[in-house]
Structure formats: C-alpha cells, structure tokens
Design an enzyme around this catalytic site. Structure first.
Site, PDB file in Angstrom:
ATOM      1  N   CYS A 141      48.253  29.297  15.786  1.00  0.00           N
ATOM      2  CA  CYS A 141      46.970  28.846  16.341  1.00  0.00           C
ATOM      3  C   CYS A 141      45.814  29.606  15.696  1.00  0.00           C
ATOM      4  O   CYS A 141      45.525  30.743  16.077  1.00  0.00           O
ATOM      5  CB  CYS A 141      46.970  29.043  17.853  1.00  0.00           C
ATOM      6  SG  CYS A 141      45.421  28.599  18.657  1.00  0.00           S
TER       7      CYS A 141
ATOM      8  N   CYS B 247      42.970  30.473  18.043  1.00  0.00           N
ATOM      9  CA  CYS B 247      43.259  31.623  18.910  1.00  0.00           C
ATOM     10  C   CYS B 247      43.174  32.943  18.137  1.00  0.00           C
ATOM     11  O   CYS B 247      42.644  33.927  18.631  1.00  0.00           O
ATOM     12  CB  CYS B 247      44.669  31.520  19.490  1.00  0.00           C
ATOM     13  SG  CYS B 247      45.086  29.917  20.153  1.00  0.00           S
ATOM     14  N   ASP B 248      43.726  32.966  16.945  1.00  0.00           N
ATOM     15  CA  ASP B 248      43.967  34.245  16.270  1.00  0.00           C
ATOM     16  C   ASP B 248      43.174  34.473  14.981  1.00  0.00           C
ATOM     17  O   ASP B 248      43.232  35.571  14.425  1.00  0.00           O
ATOM     18  CB  ASP B 248      45.473  34.382  15.964  1.00  0.00           C
ATOM     19  CG  ASP B 248      46.298  34.394  17.243  1.00  0.00           C
ATOM     20  OD1 ASP B 248      45.782  34.876  18.265  1.00  0.00           O
ATOM     21  OD2 ASP B 248      47.446  33.922  17.222  1.00  0.00           O
TER      22      ASP B 248
HETATM   23  C1  LIG Z   1      51.442  32.441  20.247  1.00  0.00           C
HETATM   24  C2  LIG Z   1      50.332  31.691  20.942  1.00  0.00           C
HETATM   25  C3  LIG Z   1      49.101  32.298  21.089  1.00  0.00           C
HETATM   26  C4  LIG Z   1      48.060  31.616  21.725  1.00  0.00           C
HETATM   27  N1  LIG Z   1      46.867  32.251  21.872  1.00  0.00           N
HETATM   28  C5  LIG Z   1      45.874  31.633  22.540  1.00  0.00           C
HETATM   29  C6  LIG Z   1      44.633  32.277  22.739  1.00  0.00           C
HETATM   30  O1  LIG Z   1      44.415  33.405  22.288  1.00  0.00           O
HETATM   31  N2  LIG Z   1      43.671  31.617  23.436  1.00  0.00           N
HETATM   32  C7  LIG Z   1      43.873  30.350  23.930  1.00  0.00           C
HETATM   33  O2  LIG Z   1      42.971  29.811  24.575  1.00  0.00           O
HETATM   34  N3  LIG Z   1      45.030  29.713  23.743  1.00  0.00           N
HETATM   35  C8  LIG Z   1      46.031  30.313  23.068  1.00  0.00           C
HETATM   36  N4  LIG Z   1      47.212  29.665  22.852  1.00  0.00           N
HETATM   37  C9  LIG Z   1      47.339  28.290  23.342  1.00  0.00           C
HETATM   38  C10 LIG Z   1      47.605  28.305  24.860  1.00  0.00           C
HETATM   39  O3  LIG Z   1      48.689  29.151  25.114  1.00  0.00           O
HETATM   40  C11 LIG Z   1      47.913  26.894  25.338  1.00  0.00           C
HETATM   41  O4  LIG Z   1      46.845  26.030  25.002  1.00  0.00           O
HETATM   42  C12 LIG Z   1      48.101  26.879  26.853  1.00  0.00           C
HETATM   43  O5  LIG Z   1      49.096  27.796  27.250  1.00  0.00           O
HETATM   44  C13 LIG Z   1      48.510  25.493  27.339  1.00  0.00           C
HETATM   45  O6  LIG Z   1      48.637  25.580  28.707  1.00  0.00           O
HETATM   46  P1  LIG Z   1      49.458  24.526  29.549  1.00  0.00           P
HETATM   47  O7  LIG Z   1      49.290  24.931  30.964  1.00  0.00           O
HETATM   48  O8  LIG Z   1      49.084  23.162  29.164  1.00  0.00           O
HETATM   49  O9  LIG Z   1      50.990  24.672  29.128  1.00  0.00           O
HETATM   50  P2  LIG Z   1      51.944  25.820  28.621  1.00  0.00           P
HETATM   51  O10 LIG Z   1      51.302  27.146  28.550  1.00  0.00           O
HETATM   52  O11 LIG Z   1      52.597  25.258  27.420  1.00  0.00           O
HETATM   53  O12 LIG Z   1      53.012  25.888  29.801  1.00  0.00           O
HETATM   54  C14 LIG Z   1      53.898  24.832  30.024  1.00  0.00           C
HETATM   55  C15 LIG Z   1      54.701  25.154  31.252  1.00  0.00           C
HETATM   56  O13 LIG Z   1      55.514  24.030  31.580  1.00  0.00           O
HETATM   57  C16 LIG Z   1      56.766  24.504  31.995  1.00  0.00           C
HETATM   58  N5  LIG Z   1      57.741  23.429  31.844  1.00  0.00           N
HETATM   59  C17 LIG Z   1      58.068  22.733  30.726  1.00  0.00           C
HETATM   60  N6  LIG Z   1      59.052  21.855  31.002  1.00  0.00           N
HETATM   61  C18 LIG Z   1      59.339  21.989  32.327  1.00  0.00           C
HETATM   62  C19 LIG Z   1      60.271  21.393  33.209  1.00  0.00           C
HETATM   63  N7  LIG Z   1      61.134  20.460  32.803  1.00  0.00           N
HETATM   64  N8  LIG Z   1      60.294  21.778  34.509  1.00  0.00           N
HETATM   65  C20 LIG Z   1      59.402  22.700  34.951  1.00  0.00           C
HETATM   66  N9  LIG Z   1      58.504  23.306  34.170  1.00  0.00           N
HETATM   67  C21 LIG Z   1      58.482  22.973  32.863  1.00  0.00           C
HETATM   68  C22 LIG Z   1      57.029  25.719  31.117  1.00  0.00           C
HETATM   69  O14 LIG Z   1      58.016  26.561  31.702  1.00  0.00           O
HETATM   70  C23 LIG Z   1      55.646  26.346  31.087  1.00  0.00           C
HETATM   71  O15 LIG Z   1      55.508  27.185  32.194  1.00  0.00           O
HETATM   72  C24 LIG Z   1      48.265  30.305  22.216  1.00  0.00           C
HETATM   73  C25 LIG Z   1      49.506  29.697  22.068  1.00  0.00           C
HETATM   74  C26 LIG Z   1      50.539  30.371  21.437  1.00  0.00           C
HETATM   75  C27 LIG Z   1      51.885  29.704  21.278  1.00  0.00           C
END
Ligand SMILES: Cc1cc2nc3c(=O)[nH]c(=O)nc-3n(C[C@H](O)[C@H](O)[C@H](O)COP(=O)(O)OP(=O)(O)OC[C@H]3O[C@@H](n4cnc5c(N)ncnc54)[C@H](O)[C@@H]3O)c2cc1C
Length: 312
Positions: free
Chosen positions: A136, A139-140
């Site tokens: 990302c 992000c980084d």
């Molecule tokens: C290495 C890394 C660094 C990042 N750094 C940043 C940053 O600095 N700043 C920033 O703004 N964004 C950052 N991001 C992006 C950010 O993490 C994502 O945009 C954000 O987490 C998305 O949130 P979300 O709630 O949509 O889903 P996610 O964080 O993807 O969470 C999905 C959730 O769904 C759950 N899930 C999936 N399938 C099932 C199922 N069948 N049953 C129950 N639960 C399930 C998982 O367990 C998880 O808890 C980064 C991403 C990565 C990978």
C-alpha cells in the site's frame, strides 16, 4: 453445542469497517453482534506504524485495532471470535452458520469482510512485511522520503503506486514480468515521462534481501524470465502491487458484484442488491482501501441498517 441465536444486526468482520459499524449500531440501541473472523482486527494487525489515522500522529496498527475492539465492546456490541462459514441471504431473517456450530439469524446484516492484498508468496517477502515490504503506497509511501523503492506489477495499481511514490522516493524501479504494461495508456505515458521512474521488463522478483537487526530491506533480487539472468536492485522499500482479492466468497452467488468480486453498493450508500444487507470497507471499495474510509463506510452501514430496521 450447536445453538441458534437471533440478533437484530449481524456484523461480519472486525476491521475498521466492522468495529465502527458496531459502535454506531450499539449507540442506536440495536445490540449488534460482531463476528471477528480468522483475522481479528483485520488487515491493520499485520502492519506496524499507521500515520494517517486522524487524531493519532502515529499508532501501531494492532494497538489501534485493539482500541477499536474495546470501544465496540464498551458501547455494548457482542464481539464473538468465530468465522462465518455460510450465509443465506435468500429470506429474512438472514441466516449465518459459523465454524463453532452456532447459527445466527439476523434482521439486517453488515458485511465488512475486507480484502487481502495479493502477495508473491516468497518467504523473504513474508519476513520483511511491515519492515520495508508493503502492499500500500498510500499507507507507507511517506516512510520512503528521499529513498529508493522497487514496485512490482504491471496493471493500473502498479503504475498508480509507482507514480504516487515519486512524491517521496528519490528513485522508483518498476519490475514487470512482461514487456508491456496492462495499465491504461494515459497512466503509462505519465510513468514513462517521469524522470524518477525506471522500468525493468521481463523480470520477476525472486528474493527480498535485508538486515536482521533492525529488520529492514536493502535490495531485491530480480530474474529475467527470458534469459534466467539474476541481479540485485538496491532499495529501501519494496511495494507489491499485483492486485487485491475482496473477501466476497460468502456472498458471490447472492449479491451483485463489480470489478472482479467487490460487493456492489448503491452510490452514496452501503445498500447492496438485497434489502437489509449492507456492505462496507475494502469489501466494496477497489479504489481508496484505507482504514479511515472503511471506518466511514462502517458508520454509514450502521446508519443505513438502523433506517432499514426502523422501516420494518
Ligand atoms: C500491511 C498493510 C498496511 C496498511 N497500512 C495502512 C495505513 O497505514 N493506513 C490506512 O489507512 N490503511 C492501511 N492499510 C489498509 C487498511 O488496513 C484497510 O483499508 C482496512 O483494514 C480495511 O478495513 P475493513 O474493515 O474493510 O476490512 P479488513 O481490515 O480487511 O478486515 C476484514 C475482517 O473481516 C473478517 N472476515 C473475513 N472473512 C470472514 C468470515 N467469513 N467470517 C467472519 N469474519 C470474516 C476478517 O477476520 C477481518 O477481521 C494497510 C493494509 C495492509 C495490508
């Protein structure tokens, strides 16, 4: 023991979208149940510093997610460590089966299962994730001011990430396994005109090299896929930009999807193609993919669910 329980709002996923939806739904007295999934806290639990979460100049990803979980619980959400294995959205109440054997029925469902970046699958990539290896640039990228980075990929994401990284890095090398990009022509033109960017064609990254203490990237090894020749490209950061996979497996045959598997929502809302089912965060969003946008959509989903339930 297998049991069936009912909730007004079932939130699936424990990233920023899920926990924010839980906070808002709790404050609307909907007594939501949130199922955390296999990655409690979501994607931010696998990173280190987050510097773009408003109100925290810098915060460790896992700490931020623990605070979000505590907040959701404090507001009254029931947070459950379990995985939804099957979801039936064909009739209301909706039904979710879980890994533990519990079946949930719900009047409304908020899907917040996120997405996962696609990685190369190299052991050395895994080792340096969060310590010089990233998926990302938004992000980084900021961490690489005045430093050299390598981006791998050849689609729109890779070209956009490379261009974005030129705002910080002194040099950006794009490695692509073919001899032309799949990205839009206009993006390619911008990339070729940028003096900070060099492209290495017909090549794959085979190893990430770095230091042990502190953990940090110093180079990537690339191999020409036509000649087999290998060489190291020195760099401080390595960005993997080969795409994302939305976690839409549970709903792929039930809801309208777009852009290769993202759940489609009505513009300006979190309403999906089935009334009473809402989607938020990276699961619906192939463009922004940020914690703060996911949290924003989680808020919208809870408010949309509240309005839906009030009307039923
Ligand atoms: C290495 C890394 C660094 C990042 N750094 C940043 C940053 O600095 N700043 C920033 O703004 N964004 C950052 N991001 C992006 C950010 O993490 C994502 O945009 C954000 O987490 C998305 O949130 P979300 O709630 O949509 O889903 P996610 O964080 O993807 O969470 C999905 C959730 O769904 C759950 N899930 C999936 N399938 C099932 C199922 N069948 N049953 C129950 N639960 C399930 C998982 O367990 C998880 O808890 C980064 C991403 C990565 C990978």
């Amino acid at each position: 023991m297998a049991e069936t329980r009912h909730t007004r709002v079932l939130i699936i996923g424990s990233g920023p979208a899920g926990y924010t939806a839980a906070v808002y739904a709790s404050r609307a007295m909907l007594n939501p149940v949130l199922i955390q999934g296999m990655q409690p806290g979501g994607q931010l639990t696998i990173t280190t510093e987050v510097e773009n979460w408003p109100g925290d100049k810098t915060v460790m990803g896992p700490d931020l997610m623990q605070r979000m979980e505590d907040h959701a619980r404090e507001m009254g959400a029931e947070v459950i460590t379990d995985i939804v294995t099957r979801l039936d959205l064909s009739r209301r109440p909706f039904t979710a089966e879980t890994d533990s054997g519990t079946t949930w029925t719900a009047d409304a469902v908020i899907l917040a299962t996120g997405a996962q970046a696609r990685w190369l699958g190299l052991p050395s990539e895994e080792k340096f994730k969060g310590f010089g290896v990233s998926a990302c640039a938004t992000c980084d990228g900021f961490f690489y001011r005045g430093r050299e980075v390598v981006v791998i990929g050849g689609g729109n994401t890779a070209v956009e990430e490379a261009l974005f990284l030129t705002n910080f890095a002194s040099k950006v090398t794009v490695v692509h396994r073919r001899d032309s990009f799949r990205a839009e022509k206009i993006m390619q033109d911008r990339l070729f005109k940028n003096p900070k960017i060099t492209v290495v064609w017909d090549s794959a990254v085979t190893e990430v090299k770095g230091t042990e203490a502190p953990l940090g990237v110093t180079a990537v090894t690339v191999q020409n896929v036509k000649t087999g020749e290998t060489r190291d490209i020195p760099c401080d950061g390595f960005f993997v930009a080969i795409g994302h996979a939305p976690a839409s497996e549970l709903v792929k045959d039930q809801l309208e999807l777009h852009n290769g598997g993202y759940v489609k929502v009505e513009p300006g809302s979190t309403r999906t193609s089935i009334a009473g089912v809402f989607a938020a965060g990276d699961l619906t969003d192939h463009i922004y993919r940020q914690a703060v946008t996911s949290a924003g959509m989680g808020c919208m989903a809870a408010l949309d669910a509240e309005k839906f339930l009030a009307g039923h």
